[in-house]
Write a protein that holds these residues in place. Structure first.
Motif, short mmCIF file in Angstrom:
data_model
loop_
_atom_site.label_atom_id
_atom_site.label_comp_id
_atom_site.label_asym_id
_atom_site.label_seq_id
_atom_site.Cartn_x
_atom_site.Cartn_y
_atom_site.Cartn_z
N ASP A 352 6.69 4.23 10.85
CA ASP A 352 6.16 3.38 9.80
C ASP A 352 5.41 3.98 8.59
N ASP A 356 5.94 3.99 4.49
CA ASP A 356 4.92 3.58 3.59
C ASP A 356 4.80 4.62 2.46
N ARG A 359 7.73 4.96 0.39
CA ARG A 359 8.13 3.69 -0.57
C ARG A 359 6.93 3.77 -1.76
N ARG A 360 5.90 4.40 -1.68
CA ARG A 360 5.12 4.47 -2.92
C ARG A 360 5.60 5.50 -3.72
#
Length: 598
Positions: A352, A356, A359-360
């Motif tokens: 996870d 994250d 994704r950024r």
């Protein structure tokens, strides 16, 4: 009046031809300038011309010109440059301007194929003639290459068409026919040099030692006088001394070693270790002990050997930590014990966190390194499933795939059609892709040398990039099992001990609470880069100490105002003499009366 005679013209060999330069005004004499390291000569002109016309570069990076000159002059060379420092040009450029063929020994097929495809696709010159002889080369292609080399060595043609031939160390160690070709080329003066790329694989002190690399020194016996060039990005002082001895490189060889510092990379570590009481106690134990002969023990105590029951328990925990298992007949998930369930949850937390992080940075190119092939596939599936909304694409890459599958994934990633590659450590060594913006290690690396080489895939264009390590205490035990081996392939002896010591250095780097990670990494290779300038990226520890980069602290809460009401009367309680000592009363009279009654 007598006429003066015109003097006769000078002889033809003494006459100076008038040129356009003679008509130009003479400049005033200037002060003598400082002499350069060497005056430009014909070799420099050839290097500059080939650099521009063939490779399209306008200038050399530090150390490249001197190395190319030494190689073109037939000298042995040892080149230690950081990843992205231009090691490939140090042997490709001399190969273009010198007579004969250059043999390049490289460890990975992906690296060889990438180098060859880059050379033959150079647009400025129509491509540099290059080929490779590996297990993936077709039989017809291999025969054609050997036939051409034989023809050149026997004098049927003036010179071979190939300028660079890439081979694996296994080809040199096992193919007698190829060795015969090299001997014939050497007798015909058509063997330019032997290049050993990723030369740290030669040394037993290197983090990726390979026995077939160790045999390359034997080429000196039947190829006398052929210059050698060794190149690497990750070599300590001990590793450099060992590879010099193994390859029989002369002390007078040209050597160029620069700092391994990559100022544009930012290093960070996030700890995802399980915080259960059992693992907390284990972490305290590991931080207050050292390893002697492969066993954790206090420095001043005799190291105990683990019992067979402890070894079975360690194997069971490592197996359960890899994820939930299913029943072989019913297919239903098998329950995990609490400690294994915590380890599996920690692994999900790591995935996870990778999601994250990526994704950024949607739209950017990156690599995620995993410990096993199953981890790489699971991580790629997780990224694809969670990042559909931002359009990020991911795929796995490991040695369990077919050659065609690996080529398709590598080509898609190189061309920008694939954003993220989730791979094992077999991917990335020597991959020349400039716009990799981040490298994430979803598990612990085996050594600082290996980690720095893998992290060095990022930011080869000089732009700021990030290198993140997601660390778990459980990974230390898993890597130890991989290093020790299984069954008949179980390792013992000093080589295993060196690998375990490197793992200790890696775990110590991840557990740093102060200092600078960049200085720790670069200093490991023998040269401290000094403190960070503060203006560019450095590491998470330095950012935490920098007030400009520290996140603003939340405003303090105002103290609660308590309204004071009327005092509440408290009932008076008389203490019993028996509990005077327990309550801490120090009345001498009460104590004296108690002793008198006793």
């Amino acid at each position: 009046m007598a006429r003066t005679k015109t003097p006769p013209p000078p002889p033809a060999h003494q006459m100076r031809q008038t040129t356009l330069f003679d008509a130009l005004p003479r400049a005033r004499p200037q002060q003598p300038q400082a002499r350069r390291a060497h005056e430009p000569d014909a070799l420099d002109q050839k290097l500059d011309l080939a650099l521009s016309a063939v490779f399209g570069h306008q200038g050399f990076r530090p150390g490249q010109r001197a190395t190319c000159r030494a190689a073109a002059q037939g000298r042995d060379c040892v080149v230690i440059l950081p990843t992205g420092g231009g090691k490939s040009l140090c042997y490709q450029l001399p190969a273009v301007i010198t007579r004969g063929v250059t043999i390049v020994v490289s460890p990975l097929l992906s690296l060889i194929e990438d180098q060859v495809s880059t050379l033959i696709s150079l647009e400025r010159c129509g491509g540099v003639p290059a080929a490779h002889l590996t297990s993936s080369t077709k039989e017809t292609t291999s025969r054609a290459i050997l036939r051409e080399l034989h023809s050149a060595a026997e004098g049927r043609v003036d010179y071979p068409t190939l300028k660079l031939l890439y081979v694996t160390p296994e080809r040199l160690a096992l193919s007698e026919n190829f060795r015969d070709v090299l001997e014939k080329l050497h007798r015909a003066n058509l063997l330019a040099r032997i290049v050993v790329d990723e030369a740290h694989c030669v040394s037993e002190w290197g983090h990726d030692f390979r026995p077939d690399y160790r045999k390359l020194g034997q080429l000196r016996s039947f190829l006398p006088g052929v210059p050698f060039m060794a190149l690497t990005a990750t070599a300590t002082q001990a590793c450099e001394s060992d590879l010099r001895k193994s390859l029989k490189i002369k002390p007078t060889a040209h050597a160029h070693r620069t700092s391994a510092d990559r100022p544009n990379l930012r290093f960070g570590v996030r700890d995802f270790s399980d915080c259960s009481p059992v693992n907390a106690a284990a972490s305290f134990f590991l931080s207050h002990t050292s390893r002697v002969d492969g066993v954790w023990a206090p420095p001043d105590a005799t190291p105990p050997k683990p019992s067979p029951r402890q070894e079975r328990h360690t194997r069971r925990v490592a197996l359960m930590a890899s994820g939930p298992r299913t029943h072989p007949h019913t297919g239903t998930p098998s329950p995990l014990p609490p400690h294994a369930a915590d380890a599996y949850n920690a692994q999900e937390d790591v995935r996870d966190a990778v999601v994250d992080f990526v994704r950024r940075r949607a739209g950017q190119c990156g690599i995620v390194y995993c410990m096993t092939q199953a981890d790489a596939e699971a991580c790629a599936d997780h990224l694809t499933d969670k990042l559909k909304d931002v359009g990020t694409t991911a795929h796995h890459y490991h040695a369990g795939m077919t050659q065609l599958q690996r080529r398709v994934v590598q080509a898609a990633w190189q061309q920008g059609k694939l954003d993220v590659v989730c791979a094992t450590i077999a991917y990335g060594m020597g991959i020349d892709k400039a716009d990799v913006r981040y490298v994430v290690h979803a598990s612990l690396a085996k050594s600082l040398e290996g980690y720095y080489q893998e992290a060095g895939r990022a930011g080869r264009d000089g732009r700021a990039s990030e290198c993140l390590m997601l660390y778990r205490d459980q990974d230390v035990g898993k890597v130890q099992k991989l290093l020790r081996g299984f069954g008949r392939k179980k390792r013992r002896g000093p080589k295993l001990q060196r690998d375990l010591d490197r793992l200790d250095d890696m775990a110590r780097y991840c557990g740093m609470k102060d200092g600078c990670r960049r200085r720790q990494l670069v200093g490991h290779f023998g040269k401290d880069p000094g403190p960070s300038s503060g203006g560019g990226p450095c590491c998470d520890l330095c950012d935490a100490r920098n007030p400009a980069l520290r996140p603003p602290a939340p405003p303090p809460k105002p103290p609660a105002v308590r309204k004071r009401g009327p005092p509440v009367p408290q009932p008076r309680v008389r203490k019993a003499p028996e509990v005077v000592d327990l309550l801490g009363d120090s009345d001498d009279e009460v104590l004296a009366s108690k002793r008198a009654r006793a």
